[in-house]
Design an enzyme around this catalytic site. Sequence first.
Site, PDB file in Angstrom:
ATOM      1  N   CYS A 119       0.820  -1.216   0.000  1.00  0.00           N
ATOM      2  CA  CYS A 119       0.000   0.000   0.000  1.00  0.00           C
ATOM      3  C   CYS A 119       0.857   1.272   0.000  1.00  0.00           C
ATOM      4  O   CYS A 119       1.541   1.530  -0.969  1.00  0.00           O
ATOM      5  CB  CYS A 119      -0.999  -0.022   1.148  1.00  0.00           C
ATOM      6  SG  CYS A 119      -2.380   1.128   0.878  1.00  0.00           S
TER       7      CYS A 119
ATOM      8  N   LYS B 275     -11.218   8.586  -1.661  1.00  0.00           N
ATOM      9  CA  LYS B 275     -10.551   7.405  -1.127  1.00  0.00           C
ATOM     10  C   LYS B 275     -11.108   6.132  -1.764  1.00  0.00           C
ATOM     11  O   LYS B 275     -12.308   5.978  -1.942  1.00  0.00           O
ATOM     12  CB  LYS B 275     -10.737   7.337   0.389  1.00  0.00           C
ATOM     13  CG  LYS B 275      -9.988   6.187   1.049  1.00  0.00           C
ATOM     14  CD  LYS B 275     -10.178   6.201   2.554  1.00  0.00           C
ATOM     15  CE  LYS B 275      -9.409   5.084   3.226  1.00  0.00           C
ATOM     16  NZ  LYS B 275      -9.583   5.101   4.700  1.00  0.00           N
TER      17      LYS B 275
ATOM     18  N   SER C  76      -7.653   0.230   0.582  1.00  0.00           N
ATOM     19  CA  SER C  76      -8.015   1.340   1.466  1.00  0.00           C
ATOM     20  C   SER C  76      -6.929   2.400   1.304  1.00  0.00           C
ATOM     21  O   SER C  76      -5.951   2.426   2.041  1.00  0.00           O
ATOM     22  CB  SER C  76      -8.110   0.866   2.917  1.00  0.00           C
ATOM     23  OG  SER C  76      -8.430   1.939   3.773  1.00  0.00           O
TER      24      SER C  76
ATOM     25  N   HIS D  27      -4.461  -4.499   0.408  1.00  0.00           N
ATOM     26  CA  HIS D  27      -4.226  -5.020   1.752  1.00  0.00           C
ATOM     27  C   HIS D  27      -4.661  -6.477   1.868  1.00  0.00           C
ATOM     28  O   HIS D  27      -5.673  -6.787   2.496  1.00  0.00           O
ATOM     29  CB  HIS D  27      -4.987  -4.182   2.777  1.00  0.00           C
ATOM     30  CG  HIS D  27      -4.389  -2.843   3.024  1.00  0.00           C
ATOM     31  ND1 HIS D  27      -3.249  -2.658   3.791  1.00  0.00           N
ATOM     32  CD2 HIS D  27      -4.763  -1.607   2.607  1.00  0.00           C
ATOM     33  CE1 HIS D  27      -2.960  -1.370   3.844  1.00  0.00           C
ATOM     34  NE2 HIS D  27      -3.851  -0.714   3.136  1.00  0.00           N
TER      35      HIS D  27
ATOM     36  N   ARG E 131     -14.710   4.217  12.190  1.00  0.00           N
ATOM     37  CA  ARG E 131     -13.817   5.249  12.739  1.00  0.00           C
ATOM     38  C   ARG E 131     -13.984   6.563  11.994  1.00  0.00           C
ATOM     39  O   ARG E 131     -14.102   7.635  12.602  1.00  0.00           O
ATOM     40  CB  ARG E 131     -12.361   4.765  12.631  1.00  0.00           C
ATOM     41  CG  ARG E 131     -11.303   5.775  13.064  1.00  0.00           C
ATOM     42  CD  ARG E 131      -9.971   5.446  12.434  1.00  0.00           C
ATOM     43  NE  ARG E 131     -10.020   5.549  10.974  1.00  0.00           N
ATOM     44  CZ  ARG E 131      -9.134   4.985  10.160  1.00  0.00           C
ATOM     45  NH1 ARG E 131      -8.146   4.254  10.651  1.00  0.00           N
ATOM     46  NH2 ARG E 131      -9.249   5.137   8.858  1.00  0.00           N
TER      47      ARG E 131
ATOM     48  N   GLU F 188      -3.554  -8.577   3.727  1.00  0.00           N
ATOM     49  CA  GLU F 188      -3.429  -8.991   5.129  1.00  0.00           C
ATOM     50  C   GLU F 188      -4.653  -8.661   5.973  1.00  0.00           C
ATOM     51  O   GLU F 188      -4.787  -9.136   7.103  1.00  0.00           O
ATOM     52  CB  GLU F 188      -2.190  -8.340   5.759  1.00  0.00           C
ATOM     53  CG  GLU F 188      -2.358  -6.893   6.222  1.00  0.00           C
ATOM     54  CD  GLU F 188      -2.297  -5.851   5.115  1.00  0.00           C
ATOM     55  OE1 GLU F 188      -2.343  -4.650   5.429  1.00  0.00           O
ATOM     56  OE2 GLU F 188      -2.185  -6.252   3.932  1.00  0.00           O
TER      57      GLU F 188
END
EC number: 2.3.1.46
Length: 312
Positions: free
Chosen positions: A142, A163, A192, A235, A249, A237
């Site tokens: 990333c 985003k 992300s 990502h 969040r 992971e």
Amino acid sequence: MPIKIPDRLPATDILRSENIFVMTEARAASQGIRPLKVLLLNLMPKKIETETQFLRLLSNSPLQVDVELLRIDNRPTKNTPQEHLDTFYRQFEMVKDRNFDGLIVTGAPLGLVQFEDVLYWEEIQLIMNWAKDHVTSTLFVCWAAQAGLKLLYDLPKRTRKEKLSGVYHHRIHDCHHPVLRGFDDTFFAPHSRYADFSADYLSKHTDLDILATSDKAGVYLAATKDKRNVFVTGHPEYDVDTLHNEFMRDREQGMEPAIPVNYYPDDDINRDPVASWRSHGHLLFSNWLNYCVYQQTPYDLAHFSEASFTKD
């Protein structure tokens, strides 16, 4: 899988509960083989969560892997206990005179920050330049992928207007490339980020092998010809709830984020998301460990400079 990490690392109990073989140092020594030495440079604020995610992916291999955790500097952090950092993480000064089979550089929440404004930009440059002579293969994830492209190809930071958040559909471009061995022709992976990785732009300005792309997310996976640098813009992971936690969040901070794409069933944030990327993530890391690290690295890391790196 024999992954060797400290017994007291929080990830140890988590991985054991998932039936992942976590090896003790005593048992590793009794095997009489050299483990792969992999350094994980963790740039994420929630280091325990991130280290567990990456250790899980590194476990999907028959190879013995000895993982060491590296932090970028000694600044205090509110997201990780200082005792954890002092106990399990090393400073660069402690490893700079050693060689490693692999290096993983994680993402970082710096999508809208210019490189020159990153507090540890000089340290990132130092470590990435060091890796050229001390690491067989580096995996950039990333934000680290964008930073790696800047340092290796002098590519300026390119940012999307909105985003990119969600689970996107990708297609592979070379089914015979070692990094893609065993991949289906299409697969899903989470993103992300604000960073923009245009396939046309990378093709025109680098000599990278473009391995997997998405019509909406751009380049997902690319590698240098010698496989010593592998770039993952998403990502793999991530846990099943990581995108959810990020979304909630941002909502709590009044940012009005868009619902992550292809993530919640029927885009209903009250329904549990389902991981559709887990198998691809494990295969990607297994291939990187095998074909980019194990098949390329010298048996004796002291002879690292004598290693030859092939393109097959």
